[in-house]
Design an enzyme around this catalytic site. Structure first.
Site, mmCIF file in Angstrom:
data_model
loop_
_atom_site.group_PDB
_atom_site.id
_atom_site.type_symbol
_atom_site.label_atom_id
_atom_site.label_comp_id
_atom_site.label_asym_id
_atom_site.label_seq_id
_atom_site.Cartn_x
_atom_site.Cartn_y
_atom_site.Cartn_z
ATOM 1 N N GLY A 88 0.840 -1.190 0.000
ATOM 2 C CA GLY A 88 0.000 0.000 0.000
ATOM 3 C C GLY A 88 0.874 1.237 0.000
ATOM 4 N N ARG A 91 3.928 5.971 1.953
ATOM 5 C CA ARG A 91 4.426 7.349 2.087
ATOM 6 C C ARG A 91 3.910 8.217 0.943
ATOM 7 N NH1 ARG A 91 10.754 7.491 0.182
ATOM 8 N NH2 ARG A 91 10.609 6.042 -1.551
ATOM 9 N N ASP A 123 8.196 5.815 8.446
ATOM 10 C CA ASP A 123 7.859 7.182 8.863
ATOM 11 C C ASP A 123 7.084 7.941 7.797
ATOM 12 O OD1 ASP A 123 9.801 7.748 6.955
ATOM 13 O OD2 ASP A 123 11.299 8.464 8.385
ATOM 14 N N GLY A 124 6.940 7.347 6.610
ATOM 15 C CA GLY A 124 6.177 8.002 5.548
ATOM 16 C C GLY A 124 6.896 9.146 4.876
ATOM 17 N N ARG A 174 4.034 13.699 -8.221
ATOM 18 C CA ARG A 174 4.113 12.828 -9.395
ATOM 19 C C ARG A 174 2.807 12.868 -10.187
ATOM 20 N NH1 ARG A 174 6.250 6.935 -8.275
ATOM 21 N NH2 ARG A 174 4.239 6.572 -7.260
ATOM 22 N N ARG A 181 -1.677 -0.940 -10.550
ATOM 23 C CA ARG A 181 -0.514 -1.797 -10.756
ATOM 24 C C ARG A 181 -0.952 -3.253 -10.854
ATOM 25 N NH1 ARG A 181 3.386 1.388 -7.226
ATOM 26 N NH2 ARG A 181 2.170 3.142 -6.485
ATOM 27 N N ASP A 250 4.438 -4.622 -7.868
ATOM 28 C CA ASP A 250 3.833 -3.361 -7.431
ATOM 29 C C ASP A 250 4.437 -2.173 -8.158
ATOM 30 O OD1 ASP A 250 5.908 -4.443 -5.486
ATOM 31 O OD2 ASP A 250 5.986 -2.312 -5.003
ATOM 32 N N ASN A 251 5.480 -2.418 -8.970
ATOM 33 C CA ASN A 251 6.089 -1.351 -9.768
ATOM 34 C C ASN A 251 5.805 -1.530 -11.253
ATOM 35 O OD1 ASN A 251 7.168 -0.056 -7.546
ATOM 36 N ND2 ASN A 251 9.145 -1.091 -7.686
#
Length: 484
Positions: A88, A91, A123-124, A174, A181, A250-251
């Site tokens: 998921g 970040r 920590d995101g 972005r 994905r 996932d990419n």
């Protein structure tokens, strides 16, 4: 906040709620704008020139959300180096889907904007170097003519973030056709709910491949479309010597765009086994393995579609396998045509395969620079220098010249073709690192200069010579990192 042209009409949140979670970017204590992609902003119909730097910093740090933005983070899974994991956006916050003046729908996403429900122990946050790296690489790919997500802005947050060392916190904005994905479908299948994969498939078709809406078997039709898009993308990567570095499921975006640029780089000396990722210890994602990994990822995608391919599981598996096994037959002609164009070869000839393989073998044996070799060949005159004076190259060159004579069009047409597909400049790893190191010292001049050169990668200009030179051994970059 002044209006700057964002026109949000978000459709992803119409999917079942388990596909996302509402999540707001964390406040940045002292944001500062580092770079804004004015050309991209203009193409999106945004008028960012109306905003002062302070306002841009507030906007691209998430401190001030624009009208219509309802941020959320997406759930997905993925095979990371072959191992399945629930993931998921740990970040990232998707601000919404912006509709351009031409009617195109694109995701606007923050990366590094703080913790989300999927952060686990993270920590995101993100740091300046990796966010600028993604900016450089994605813009380079775009100007090279390769489908890719793009970077709209980078802002620092005023926070210090600990990685290997304490570094400057930053957020990347972005732009993507979508963030759907293979891993999104894997997440849907993992839930084992009858409507999950069906809903996601219908949404993906509506958003990216509406021509498939009336297909007799939508699942198979979508599988074939994704295969075609990925074959095109990987062919482009191979053309310019690009190594993604982390081709996890996932990419892999179903839109066919390159996405997520962490441990990625462009090859200097030609070696098909080149790896740059610091975590790819086995070479799984080496340059030469990228087509095979794409097929492997597509197989994982096909597995999620099995219930929609056919109610009979055995029949569905057979259809999926037959479809996936066609990937090589799709990719190989694309690769062959691409390599032919890099050498200016028109039509086909029985000796083309051998001509290409012999050149690549010579390049590998002599550690010839991938980009510069093809650039040198893309001129009317014969290349000069010690490397090209070898008898092995002389013999190959004569064979190539004989093959060019079989073209229907004259030599200058072949040279023109080569110059459209063989870049004169790429974002060489050492130059990227130099720009990032300078940016960390608050010196943005090297970054701006590099981006200006990369904006015209097929231009033949003596002024770009410093960016064409391969690195000295002391400056060679062997490993790159993802920054998480």
């Amino acid at each position: 906040m002044k209006k700057c042209g964002f026109n949000f009409d978000t459709s992803y949140t119409a999917l079942p709620e388990y596909f996302y979670s509402a999540s707001t970017p964390e406040t940045a204590p002292a944001p500062n704008i580092i770079i804004v992609n004015s050309q991209l902003a203009e193409s999106l119909g945004l008028t960012l020139s109306n905003l002062a730097d302070k306002e841009l910093a507030e906007l691209f740090s998430g401190n001030q959300l624009t009208e219509g933005s309802n941020p959320f983070s997406q759930a997905y899974a993925g095979h990371q180096f072959g191992h399945f994991t629930i993931l998921g956006d740990g970040r990232a916050h998707l601000l919404g889907e912006h509709i351009t003046p031409e009617g195109n729908r694109v995701d606007i996403q923050f990366k590094g904007s703080g913790r989300t429900p999927y952060s686990r122990r993270g920590d995101g946050k993100a740091v300046l170097g990796p966010m600028l790296r993604e900016y450089i690489i994605s813009e380079a790919l775009h100007h090279l003519g390769i489908p890719t997500t793009r970077s709209l802005a980078v802002a620092t947050t005023g926070e210090s973030v600990r990685r290997e060392t304490v570094q400057t916190g930053a957020i990347l904005t972005r732009v993507a056709s979508s963030h759907i994905r293979v891993g999104t479908f894997e997440f849907a299948a993992y839930r084992q709910e009858d409507d999950a994969v069906q809903a996601l498939m219908e949404y993906t078709i509506q958003r990216h491949y509406p021509e498939l809406a009336e297909s007799k078997n939508k699942a198979v039709a979508l599988l074939k479309k994704v295969m075609e898009a990925q074959a095109d993308l990987i062919t482009h990567w191979m053309r310019v010597g690009f190594i993604h570095g982390v081709m996890n499921t996932d990419n892999m975006a179903l839109s066919g765009e390159a996405i997520d640029f962490g441990p990625c780089a462009f090859m200097d000396a030609y070696n098909p086994r080149t790896v740059f990722s610091s975590i790819d210890e086995t070479g799984r994602y080496a340059y030469t393995n990228q087509p095979g990994i794409a097929q492997w990822n597509i197989a994982r995608f096909a597995e999620t579609l099995l219930p929609l391919i056919d109610e009979d599981t055995d029949k569905a598996i057979k259809i999926a396998e037959e479809t996936i096994n066609q990937f090589a037959n799709i990719y190989r002609p694309k690769w062959q045509a691409m390599m032919n164009s890099k050498l200016g070869l028109q039509g086909t000839d029985p000796g083309d395969d051998k001509l290409i393989s012999d050149l690549l073998e010579w390049m590998h044996k002599n550690r010839a620079d991938y980009t510069n070799t093809f650039c040198d060949l893309s001129r009317m005159e014969k290349p000069t220098g010690q490397l090209y004076s070898q008898s092995s190259f002389e013999q190959w060159y004569l064979r190539w010249q004989d093959r060019l004579k079989k073209n229907e069009e004259p030599l200058d047409a072949a040279i023109s073709l080569m110059q459209t597909v063989n870049p004169t400049v790429i974002p060489r790893n050492h130059r990227v690192e130099e720009a990032l190191e300078a940016a960390n010292r608050n010196d943005l001049a090297p970054l701006q200069q590099l981006l200006e050169v990369l904006a015209e990668p097929y231009k033949n200009d003596p002024l770009i010579a410093p960016y064409q030179a391969p690195p000295d051994e002391s400056k060679r970059v062997y490993k790159t990192f993802c920054g998480t």
